[in-house]
Write an enzyme that holds these catalytic residues in place. Structure first.
Site, short mmCIF file in Angstrom:
data_model
loop_
_atom_site.label_atom_id
_atom_site.label_comp_id
_atom_site.label_asym_id
_atom_site.label_seq_id
_atom_site.Cartn_x
_atom_site.Cartn_y
_atom_site.Cartn_z
N ALA A 162 5.13 42.08 35.46
CA ALA A 162 5.92 43.14 36.09
C ALA A 162 7.33 42.73 36.45
CB ALA A 162 5.19 43.61 37.36
N GLY A 172 9.17 41.05 34.29
CA GLY A 172 9.78 40.71 33.01
C GLY A 172 10.65 41.82 32.43
N ALA A 210 8.83 45.26 31.18
CA ALA A 210 8.49 46.15 32.30
C ALA A 210 9.74 46.87 32.79
CB ALA A 210 7.86 45.32 33.42
N LYS A 211 10.80 46.10 32.92
CA LYS A 211 12.04 46.66 33.47
C LYS A 211 12.66 47.70 32.52
CE LYS A 211 15.81 44.17 33.31
NZ LYS A 211 16.76 43.10 33.53
N ARG A 216 3.99 36.05 38.78
CA ARG A 216 3.89 34.95 39.75
C ARG A 216 4.93 35.05 40.87
NH1 ARG A 216 4.45 30.45 35.29
NH2 ARG A 216 6.04 31.99 34.83
N ASP A 218 -0.93 34.07 39.73
CA ASP A 218 -0.88 33.30 38.48
C ASP A 218 -2.12 33.69 37.67
OD1 ASP A 218 -1.20 31.30 36.44
OD2 ASP A 218 0.28 30.10 37.55
N ASP A 247 2.20 49.06 18.77
CA ASP A 247 3.29 48.90 17.82
C ASP A 247 4.24 50.03 18.18
OD1 ASP A 247 5.00 49.39 15.56
OD2 ASP A 247 3.78 47.92 14.51
N HIS A 248 5.31 49.71 18.88
CA HIS A 248 6.07 50.81 19.50
C HIS A 248 6.71 51.74 18.46
CE1 HIS A 248 9.69 48.23 19.12
NE2 HIS A 248 10.38 49.34 19.22
N ASP A 287 8.38 39.16 13.20
CA ASP A 287 8.84 40.01 14.30
C ASP A 287 8.81 41.49 13.92
OD1 ASP A 287 10.05 40.38 16.90
OD2 ASP A 287 11.92 40.84 15.86
N HIS A 333 5.95 46.60 12.43
CA HIS A 333 6.65 47.90 12.35
C HIS A 333 6.85 48.36 10.90
CE1 HIS A 333 7.21 46.91 16.44
NE2 HIS A 333 8.31 46.21 16.32
N1 NDP Z 1 11.15 42.64 25.92
C1 NDP Z 1 10.97 43.41 24.86
O1 NDP Z 1 11.79 44.25 24.48
C2 NDP Z 1 9.73 43.29 24.05
C3 NDP Z 1 8.71 42.46 24.45
N2 NDP Z 1 7.56 42.40 23.72
C4 NDP Z 1 6.46 41.54 24.13
O2 NDP Z 1 6.09 41.83 25.48
C5 NDP Z 1 5.65 40.68 26.14
C6 NDP Z 1 6.51 40.46 27.38
O3 NDP Z 1 7.86 40.33 26.99
P1 NDP Z 1 9.08 40.23 28.02
O4 NDP Z 1 8.91 41.19 29.14
O5 NDP Z 1 10.31 40.30 27.20
O6 NDP Z 1 8.91 38.75 28.58
P2 NDP Z 1 9.57 38.10 29.88
O7 NDP Z 1 9.63 36.65 29.63
O8 NDP Z 1 10.78 38.82 30.31
O9 NDP Z 1 8.45 38.37 30.99
C7 NDP Z 1 7.24 37.68 31.04
C8 NDP Z 1 6.48 38.08 32.29
O10 NDP Z 1 5.29 37.32 32.36
C9 NDP Z 1 5.12 36.83 33.69
N3 NDP Z 1 4.34 35.61 33.63
C10 NDP Z 1 4.57 34.52 32.87
N4 NDP Z 1 3.64 33.58 33.07
C11 NDP Z 1 2.78 34.09 33.99
C12 NDP Z 1 1.61 33.61 34.61
N5 NDP Z 1 1.10 32.39 34.36
N6 NDP Z 1 0.99 34.40 35.50
C13 NDP Z 1 1.48 35.63 35.78
N7 NDP Z 1 2.57 36.15 35.22
C14 NDP Z 1 3.22 35.38 34.34
C15 NDP Z 1 6.56 36.61 34.15
O11 NDP Z 1 6.68 36.68 35.54
P3 NDP Z 1 6.79 35.42 36.54
O12 NDP Z 1 7.73 34.46 35.92
O13 NDP Z 1 7.27 36.05 37.81
O14 NDP Z 1 5.41 34.92 36.62
C16 NDP Z 1 7.23 37.86 33.58
O15 NDP Z 1 7.01 38.95 34.44
C17 NDP Z 1 5.76 39.56 25.11
O16 NDP Z 1 4.54 39.43 24.46
C18 NDP Z 1 6.82 40.07 24.14
O17 NDP Z 1 6.69 39.50 22.87
C19 NDP Z 1 7.38 43.18 22.61
C20 NDP Z 1 8.35 44.02 22.16
C21 NDP Z 1 9.62 44.14 22.82
O1 LIG Z 2 9.63 44.81 18.27
C1 LIG Z 2 10.81 44.63 18.15
O2 LIG Z 2 11.62 45.70 17.99
C2 LIG Z 2 13.00 45.62 18.31
C3 LIG Z 2 13.66 46.84 17.66
O3 LIG Z 2 13.10 48.00 18.20
P1 LIG Z 2 13.89 49.38 18.20
O4 LIG Z 2 12.95 50.34 18.79
O5 LIG Z 2 15.14 49.16 19.00
O6 LIG Z 2 14.24 49.68 16.78
C4 LIG Z 2 13.62 44.34 17.82
O7 LIG Z 2 14.94 44.23 18.31
C5 LIG Z 2 12.81 43.17 18.31
O8 LIG Z 2 13.33 41.96 17.75
C6 LIG Z 2 11.37 43.30 17.94
O9 LIG Z 2 10.61 42.30 18.61
#
Ligand code: NDP
Ligand SMILES: O=C1O[C@H](COP(=O)(O)O)[C@@H](O)[C@H](O)[C@H]1O
Length: 516
Positions: free
Chosen positions: A22, A24, A27-28, A55, A98, A190-191, A248, A253
């Site tokens: 949440a 990360g 989520a945001k 965490r 955790d 798969d978004h 990726d 996709h």
């Molecule tokens: N960001 C994106 O646009 C996309 C992301 N994804 C996938 O989504 C997933 C998350 O990505 P993203 O949000 O970018 O990653 P981030 O690194 O930004 O966030 C990871 C989150 O996991 C939490 N976390 C890590 N380790 C632990 C632990 N041991 N216990 C509890 N919480 C933990 C972190 O919080 P804290 O450090 O506070 O514990 C943080 O909230 C990944 O699998 C990524 O590949 C897929 C498509 C697009």
């Molecule tokens: O899953 C992913 O998609 C994005 C691109 O998504 P889009 O909806 O903006 O077209 C990509 O940037 C990223 O590398 C990949 O993990």
């Protein structure tokens, strides 16, 4: 049917949504805004709660502040921190935990039960894992050990990509999850499948008398699928350098979009019938027999220093958290054949890349020419008919036909029928994540990938990855801001085709020069 009745059908049953990860990025940027949009549209009633898990320490107030800022910045519905928003935010709680701490899951269960009582939620629980995939197995197992799966209602696990690194690791991951959840309880995101125009492909194909009968190798010359991005790897260099464009975007996709274009009409519009048809396409993909076949049909590239719109862009190897000697591909293009009755002999050209000149997701279906022995064909050089499905950022359909130039003596010129859905006032398409979260909460798995789809896609991609691993040459270089290695253009030229310009692409840019 009344508007209220329609809304009731769309409303999700009361449930607690757990967002693991949440604090990360996902989520945001995507999940909190999606939940707020569902709420604003009445698709979430008052019987819901959201528990954010990560965490980092956060008080409930701090967490709600985070949620507010994320919505303000990223949601298609704008809001102030007013009474209406605070009423919504009341449904959000945070748990610092955790993933490896089982006792923490027991506390989480107590917190959940209290929220279920407060909001009259009948024990339905949706676990969204916005976490690194290495943690999926531990979360599933600790959810069980911590008693989180003993409530009265349904339980669903929503998981993010990447689902494994190759077939073997994906199988291991699946095995871990399946020890706790049944396949029908697992929703693999798969978004791209949540995008409005990707879902529209089925309707365009199956609801139009002038496309469906032509949708085969007798009438279609080739299909071009482009998922181009202008961005580099941004802050995700660590992840991306390990994954590359093939894993990726290519494994998921791109192949999912291909299945939507190529699948047979399902006998019923039910999730399993649709997914059955999609997996049949994946099974029909012609595997590359050896490294030589891969070389002939697949192009990989990596961007070097370049520029776009007057801005200098760094090389991939100079990006943050990227190995300065990295051979990871940032561009992937393939000529793919679907070896079934409908598509025999039709090339599908698929490409994706970072730091390309425009951000676009587009499918171009190029139809075969008219027989050239009729007088029109002899007299004029007719352009092929095109159907272009624009997925993102512009949503719409573009059809190119030949017509008489007005006022001329039967002079022929191509004419475009261009429908831009996203330009229409009042159309505010839901975000992909919004739609998918809504579907998962209602138990509709149509636009989530089933295990056999994921596994079959990995089998196809693994052969390419394996060939690349053995190839000492590494990726071809292309300047950031260009359309990728020119070898990708040559591959189409070998078949007598060229890339059609995508939306936003200047007609006189590099692609055309190569093809002249
Ligand atoms: N960001 C994106 O646009 C996309 C992301 N994804 C996938 O989504 C997933 C998350 O990505 P993203 O949000 O970018 O990653 P981030 O690194 O930004 O966030 C990871 C989150 O996991 C939490 N976390 C890590 N380790 C632990 C632990 N041991 N216990 C509890 N919480 C933990 C972190 O919080 P804290 O450090 O506070 O514990 C943080 O909230 C990944 O699998 C990524 O590949 C897929 C498509 C697009
Ligand atoms: O899953 C992913 O998609 C994005 C691109 O998504 P889009 O909806 O903006 O077209 C990509 O940037 C990223 O590398 C990949 O993990």
């Amino acid at each position: 049917m009344t508007e209220n009745h329609d809304l009731e059908l769309l409303q999700t049953p009361g449930a607690v949504f757990f967002i693991f990860g949440a604090t990360g990025d996902l989520a945001k940027r995507k999940l909190f805004p999606a939940i707020y949009s569902l709420y604003r549209e009445g698709k979430l009633a008052e019987d819901f709660a959201v528990i954010g898990v990560a965490r980092r320490p956060r008080t409930q107030e701090e967490f709600r502040e985070d949620v507010f800022h994320s919505i303000q910045e990223f949601c298609r519905y704008k809001t102030e921190n007013d009474d209406r928003f605070r009423a919504f935010a009341e449904h959000f709680e945070y748990k610092s935990l955790d993933i490896n701490n089982v006792d923490g899951f027991r506390e989480l269960n107590d917190q959940t039960v209290a929220l279920e009582e407060r909001y009259h939620i009948p024990g339905n629980r949706l676990f969204y894992l916005a976490l690194a995939p290495e943690l999926f197995g531990s979360v599933s197992s600790n959810l069980q050990k911590g008693g989180m799966l003993n409530s009265a209602g349904w339980k669903r696990l929503v998981i993010e990509k990447p689902f494994g690194y190759d077939l073997k690791s994906a199988e291991e991951l699946n095995e871990q999850i399946r020890q706790v959840f049944k396949e029908e309880e697992i929703y693999r995101i798969d978004h791209y499948l949540g995008k409005e125009m990707v879902q529209n492909i089925e309707v365009i194909r199956f609801a139009n008398a002038f496309f469906e009968p032509l949708w085969n190798n007798k009438h279609i010359a080739n299909v071009q699928i482009t998922l181009s991005e202008t961005v580099g790897v941004e802050e995700r260099g660590g992840y991306y350098d390990h994954a590359g464009a093939l894993r990726d975007m290519g494994q998921n996709h791109m192949l999912q979009m291909l299945t939507m274009i190529a699948m047979e009409p399902p006998s019923r519009l039910l999730p399993e019938d649709i997914r059955d048809e999609k997996v049949k396409v994946l099974r029909s993909l012609r595997p590359y027999a050896n490294a030589e076949e891969v070389k002939k049909n697949v192009v990989r590239g990596q961007y070097v220093q370049g520029s776009s719109r007057g801005k200098d862009l760094p090389a991939y190897r100079d990006e943050e958290k990227v190995d300065p000697e990295s051979n990871t591909e940032t561009y992937y293009m393939a000529r793919v054949f679907v070896d079934n009755f409908r598509w025999a002999g039709v090339p599908f050209y698929i490409r994706t890349g970072k730091r390309l000149p425009v951000k676009t997701t587009e499918v171009v279906v190029e139809f075969k020419g008219m027989p050239n022995n009729v007088y029109l064909g002899k007299k004029y050089k007719l352009e092929p008919n095109l159907l272009v499905i624009r997925v993102n950022p512009m949503e719409g359909i573009y059809v190119k036909i030949n017509a008489k130039r007005p006022g001329s003596e039967s002079e022929i010129e191509p004419l475009a029928m261009d429908f831009c859905q996203s330009c229409m006032v009042g159309i505010n398409s839901p975000e992909a994540y919004e739609r998918l979260l809504h579907d998962a909460a209602r138990g509709d798995s149509t636009y989530f990938t089933r295990w056999d789809e994921v596994a079959t896609a990995w089998s196809f991609v693994d052969r390419i990855a394996e060939a690349w691993k053995q190839d000492p040459e590494g990726p071809l270089q292309y300047p950031a801001g260009s359309w990728g290695p020119k070898e990708a253009d040559q591959l189409l030229a070998e078949d007598g085709f060229h890339w059609w310009p995508v939306n936003g692409q200047e007609e006189d840019d590099v692609v055309w020069e190569v093809n002249k």
